[in-house]
Design an enzyme around this catalytic site. Structure first.
Site, PDB file in Angstrom:
ATOM      1  CD  GLU B  49      -2.966  -0.526   2.450  1.00  0.00           C
ATOM      2  OE1 GLU B  49      -3.883  -1.304   2.643  1.00  0.00           O
ATOM      3  OE2 GLU B  49      -2.676   0.389   3.239  1.00  0.00           O
ATOM      4  CG  ASP B  60      -3.589   8.177   8.234  1.00  0.00           C
ATOM      5  OD1 ASP B  60      -3.489   6.951   8.401  1.00  0.00           O
ATOM      6  OD2 ASP B  60      -3.830   8.705   7.147  1.00  0.00           O
ATOM      7  CE1 TYR B 174      -7.230  -1.365   7.130  1.00  0.00           C
ATOM      8  CE2 TYR B 174      -5.902  -0.998   5.163  1.00  0.00           C
ATOM      9  CZ  TYR B 174      -6.049  -0.951   6.541  1.00  0.00           C
ATOM     10  OH  TYR B 174      -5.012  -0.504   7.309  1.00  0.00           O
TER      11      TYR B 174
END
Lengths: 410, 267
Positions: B49, B60, B174
């Site tokens: 990735e 994040d 995911y």
């Protein structure tokens, strides 16, 4: 005549205002936004909720706020008559309390025990901490380190109200980064925490929800103006950072012929450092919605600048982006120096100390008033009081030499 | 697309979970970043990735946020990330997924981005702030370019919504292993494993677990329940903390080998 969209029917079911708005967030937050939307839709029609909020707004926040004819200021400008909607007179000193009382009451109903908020100037942080204290809820406020420095009185006040202040040091350490930090924190504790967003920005349903809690400003002003003068103002003027005070004033007038002017922060000038997102930005996605943003060619968000911490934001509410594109609202920008000049002028002429955010609207209103005949009237949203800005304003390197002539002779 | 499917099939045949590694393109600088990636691929990384740096990465944690800042400071843009994909593709058949926020993609132009990414040799795209509801403006271009959109499922996702996401999924799912941002501490492997079993039961494509997985022991505990394990912040932290940049590729190669070993052991 231009045909405008039916603003009362927007946003659509997915939270879009034309191409703007939406819900651009990570999957972890999506279920919380869907739940919030459901709860918000139910309290919109809930008479008990609306009654409780009305009583809070009246007895606690001090609504309705006054509509004031600023005749000494108008005489100095020498043109149209300037009226002020006195949101500075609300409890906590800014329009922000209208929204936080609504959102915290909703959070309380949803059984949440804790609220979080981001803040720039500190007014939304104070208003959230105040509402949280009123409902006995825990409160954490995210604030950029730079803004903590600029807005010390509000920081002290939030602490007294029992809020935890998290100093955000990443990026530009201002409102944008405070919102990043709040979103990250919310992602980790979304199950028991309610995020009180302070502007008509963020993912759906926030732009809608904040508008609905703020439109009381325009509804009151419309009625007060009609009672006072028997008609409508010719022009509405309000400052736009994220855009909540402007949205609150403008929304109830959208279906009339009243002209509207949103005022962004031109900072050091539109060719230098500024926060004029609608005037100088391009369409992008920031903080959960699609709207105009200040960005580089690569899509990196740029630093905004304004002497006013509340306008120092590289994004803007999505509904304002629609207003701009369809032409219903005109947008302009006022520099730091012009805003400081209006800050001094209103204080001297009327004995009213305006917030630096509101000073941007005032400066634009004065410039407009001069161009218009005495028979016209301009209604300005005086969104907050300036006590919090005393140190920041007087410390500006040019404060001593700034005078009213700057605006009056412009 | 076929590269992703074939890779998961091969892993399944070998009775191991796929190891998926994340690094930010150009972190800490272009040259070191290239060496790091090549080293990871040489040591058994199954899928890569590559993060496109963004100034405001709200999904994040601080580790990947700092990586984004280092990369931006080194002058990395979406264009340089694509150049890096092209370079990797010249040497390796390993599937590559671009990991991005939507704004840099919109600035590049959604259609142009999809064409350029496919031409560079990417196999999929994961747009972290583009939930199913907002995927309309990118999805047609992705499909036209033969790229897959990797969907996220979170611990907060209700079952009916999870089923809708899975039904539309291509490539792999995911699955966010904990409620929080990337690189958070306090992962409960039991809970994450149970969640993965649930998603696998309805998903037509493989399920990879990621967020907060930083140790080989956690990988080993999760491997029986997932088709893939994503490691991001654990790699990126080392990039950020190692002063001597020349040493980073070897360290990350060694880490890759250890994580891959944990992916094979307990099945």
């Amino acid at each position: 005549m231009t045909a405008y969209p039916d603003f009362s029917a927007l946003p659509d079911a997915k939270g879009h205002f034309g191409i703007f708005g939406g819900r651009y967030v990570g999957e972890t937050l999506m279920p919380a936004l869907l739940e919030l939307e459901k709860n918000f839709e139910s309290i919109r029609k809930d008479k008990d909720f609306q009654r409780e909020l009305l009583i809070l707004l009246q007895d606690y926040a001090g609504r309705p706020t006054a509509l004031y004819a600023a005749d000494r200021l108008s005489d100095m400008a020498g043109g149209a008559r300037i009226f002020l909607k006195r949101e500075d007179l609300t409890h906590t000193g800014a329009h922000k309390i209208n929204n936080t009382l609504g959102q915290v009451l909703l959070a309380h109903r949803m059984g949440k025990r804790r609220v979080i908020a981001e803040t720039g100037a500190g007014q939304h942080g104070v208003a959230t901490a105040t509402a949280a204290a009123r409902f006995g809820m825990a409160c954490t406020v995210f604030m950029g380190k730079e803004d903590i420095r600029r807005q010390a009185p509000n920081v002290a006040r939030m602490k007294l109200l029992g809020a935890d202040i998290i100093s955000v040091e990443e990026g530009t350490a201002t409102l944008k980064d405070a919102m990043n930090a709040a979103l990250r924190h919310w992602t980790a504790c979304v199950e028991d925490t309610f995020y009180v967003i302070g502007s008509v920005a963020g993912p759906h349903p926030y732009p809608l929800m904040v508008r609905e809690f703020q439109k009381v400003i325009g509804e009151e002003a419309k009625e007060q103006f009609l009672t006072r003068t028997g008609g409508m103002p010719d022009l509405l003027v309000a400052a736009v950072g994220g855009g909540s005070n402007a949205m609150g004033l403008f929304f109830p007038f959208l279906d009339t012929k009243v002209e509207m002017l949103g005022v962004e922060a031109a900072g050091e000038g539109l060719e230098g450092r500024h926060a004029a997102t609608l005037l100088k930005g391009s369409v992008g996605v920031l903080h959960g919605s699609k709207s105009y943003v200040l960005q580089s060619e690569d899509g990196q968000i740029l630093e905004a600048h304004s002497v006013s911490a509340g306008l120092d934001y590289p994004g803007v509410g999505p509904e304002h982006s629609l207003f701009k594109d369809c032409g219903r609202v005109q947008y302009t920008a006022i520099t730091d120096i012009q805003a400081l000049s209006a800050f001094k002028l209103l204080t001297l002429s009327e004995g009213i100390l305006p917030a630096l955010e509101s000073s941007h609207a005032l400066a634009a209103a004065i410039l407009e008033a001069k161009k218009r005949p005495k028979t016209q009237s301009i209604l300005v949203n005086l969104s907050g009081r300036g006590d919090k800005d005393m140190a920041n304003a007087t410390n500006h390197p040019e404060f001593a030499v700034i005078n009213a002539e700057l605006l009056l002779k412009a | 697309m076929n590269r992703i499917r074939n890779m998961f099939e091969q892993c399944r045949n070998r009775k191991e979970a796929a190891l998926i590694g994340f690094v930010s393109a150009g972190d800490p600088d272009m040259e070191t970043s290239r060496k790091i990636i090549f080293s990871m691929l040489d040591h058994g990384m199954d899928l890569l990735e590559i993060g496109i740096p963004f100034s405001d990465p709200t999904a994040d944690g601080p580790v990947i946020q700092l990586a984004s800042q280092r990369a931006l400071k080194a002058g990395v843009s979406l264009g340089t990330a694509l150049k890096m994909v092209k370079e990797i593709r010249e040497h390796y058949p390993t599937p590559i997924v671009l990991f991005s926020y939507l704004n840099p993609i919109l600035a590049h132009g959604p259609e142009k981005f999809c064409k350029d990414a496919a031409a560079a040799g990417a196999d999929g795209v994961l747009v972290v702030d583009m939930p199913l509801e907002e995927s309309g403006e990118l999805l047609p271009f992705l499909e036209a370019s033969g790229l897959v959109s990797i969907p996220l499922v979170a611990p907060t996702t209700p079952e009916d919504r999870m089923e809708i996401i899975c039904r539309n999924a291509k490539g792999f799912i995911y699955l966010v292993s904990m409620t929080g941002v990337t690189g958070s501490g306090g992962l409960h492997t039991d809970g994450a494993g149970a969640m993965a079993r649930k998603v696998r039961a309805v998903s037509p494509v493989p399920v990879a677990l990621g967020f907060g997985i930083s140790e080989a022991s956690q990988v080993a505990a999760l491997v029986p329940h997932a088709d893939g394990i994503v490691i991001g912040s654990a790699f990126v932290r080392v990039i950020g903390e190692t002063a001597d940049r020349e040493k980073i590729p070897a360290i990350l190669g060694k880490m890759t080998k250890e994580f891959k070993k944990a992916c094979t052991h307990s099945r």
